[in-house]
Design a protein around this motif. Sequence first.
Motif, short mmCIF file in Angstrom:
data_model
loop_
_atom_site.label_atom_id
_atom_site.label_comp_id
_atom_site.label_asym_id
_atom_site.label_seq_id
_atom_site.Cartn_x
_atom_site.Cartn_y
_atom_site.Cartn_z
N VAL A 1 -0.90 7.81 0.83
CA VAL A 1 -0.82 9.03 0.03
C VAL A 1 -1.08 10.24 0.92
O VAL A 1 -1.99 10.23 1.76
CB VAL A 1 -1.83 8.97 -1.13
CG1 VAL A 1 -1.85 10.28 -1.90
CG2 VAL A 1 -1.48 7.81 -2.07
N LEU B 1 -5.58 3.87 -9.69
CA LEU B 1 -5.56 3.66 -8.24
C LEU B 1 -6.62 2.66 -7.80
O LEU B 1 -7.66 2.52 -8.45
CB LEU B 1 -5.80 4.98 -7.50
CG LEU B 1 -4.85 6.14 -7.79
CD1 LEU B 1 -5.20 7.33 -6.92
CD2 LEU B 1 -3.39 5.74 -7.60
N VAL C 1 -3.89 2.14 -2.56
CA VAL C 1 -3.67 3.36 -1.79
C VAL C 1 -4.55 3.44 -0.56
O VAL C 1 -5.68 2.93 -0.54
CB VAL C 1 -3.91 4.64 -2.65
CG1 VAL C 1 -2.97 4.68 -3.84
CG2 VAL C 1 -5.35 4.75 -3.09
N CYS D 1 0.83 -1.20 0.00
CA CYS D 1 0.00 0.00 0.00
C CYS D 1 0.86 1.25 0.00
O CYS D 1 1.95 1.28 0.61
CB CYS D 1 -0.89 0.01 1.24
SG CYS D 1 -2.09 1.36 1.30
#
Length: 425
Positions: free
Chosen positions: A132, A199, A154, A129
Amino acid sequence: MNVPHIPGAPHFAYRGTHLYIEDVRLSDLARVHGTPLYVYSKASMQSALAAYQRGFAGRNVQICYAMKASSSLGVLQVFAQAGCGFDIVSGGELQRVLAVGAAADKVIFSGVGKTRAEMRDALEAGIGCFNVESEGELEVLSEVALALGMRAPVSIRVNPNVDPKTHPYISTGLKGNKFGVAHERTLQTYQRAANLPGLRVVGIDCHIGSQITEEEPYLDAMDRVLDLVDAIEAAGVPIQHIDFGGGLGIDYNEDTPPEADALWSRLLMRLDARGYGDRHLMIEPGRSLVGNAGVCLTEVLYLKPGEHKNFCIVDAAMNDLPRPAMYQAFHQIVPLERRGGETISFDVVGPVCESGDWIGRDRALHVHAGDLLAVMSAGAYCMSMASNYNTRGRAAEVLVDGNQAHLIRRRETAADQMRGESLVN
């Protein structure tokens, strides 16, 4: 005879007049390997990890060691062998994790300034992962993933605006900090992430700071994160895992942070009450796993009396132990061999040409030139932040396991430092 406070006990203790780490006398290691010298207790690391494991018994939890605290391969190996994942903040840290044979899919990539090259390498390695930390990063990561024909997993790091009640330089969850997405914009950011083709939203992340010694900041942050999960999932974006970060403090100067198992018992009660007790959880402890497991050994070079201050000049310096210069941090400083006698107040300083090169101020010590001292609680954010200022080589490192001492990093030489340099013809 006065017995100084020894953080990290029972793995550090005096036996008679000599200070031991597990079953090894520290003065013997100093004589064999020289000083400054970092020495770590494997049992201390395992004991700290066990407290978290007890707290999470029966739960679906992945413990990811925050390796910025201490990133030497021998230390990483201890946690990899214990089944931990890793929290990284650079491409270089990813290479270290892979070098010890850790599973890439247990790696979380945090940090506010990931480059395209770092994103690409992490995707190709198959990390678990990306945490962000800005909307701009979402856009770039999606582009990089699409160029590789992939979708990047993410979570978004939320800045909950919770005061961790710690030093301002290591606070990360307030509005004035550079980390994470403001909680007021989190829902919109998740909606944007869910619509980007490169994503795949898998989780949510929150980390509010470091050296936290109270429970309340964790409880406040948990409530804010769970409120956001409610809103995000109500908007149609499922959250697979919840990452509550790390930051639990350690004992530097008779500090009393909660034990990891006691802290998480209370946090899990709150999680259960909110209906999220069966979720996949992640945490990112660093300092609390290694801080009290390490010491830096140093030799007294000179005693320099003064009109206003007495100075104890040692061979360790701010390039070896940067925390006091950076944060005015406190480390206990104790002799490797205790003996009776009158103590004198000293500022313990290093040989680097900076007034900020100090290890401890106003310490009561009975010392002579040639004596050996231990700077305690030096397992976190010391060697990993060490530098070559004044062309000083970084210290050697030793990992102790019972009565065995393993050299895990040799002392750096001037030739090592100049290897990548060249003269101009």
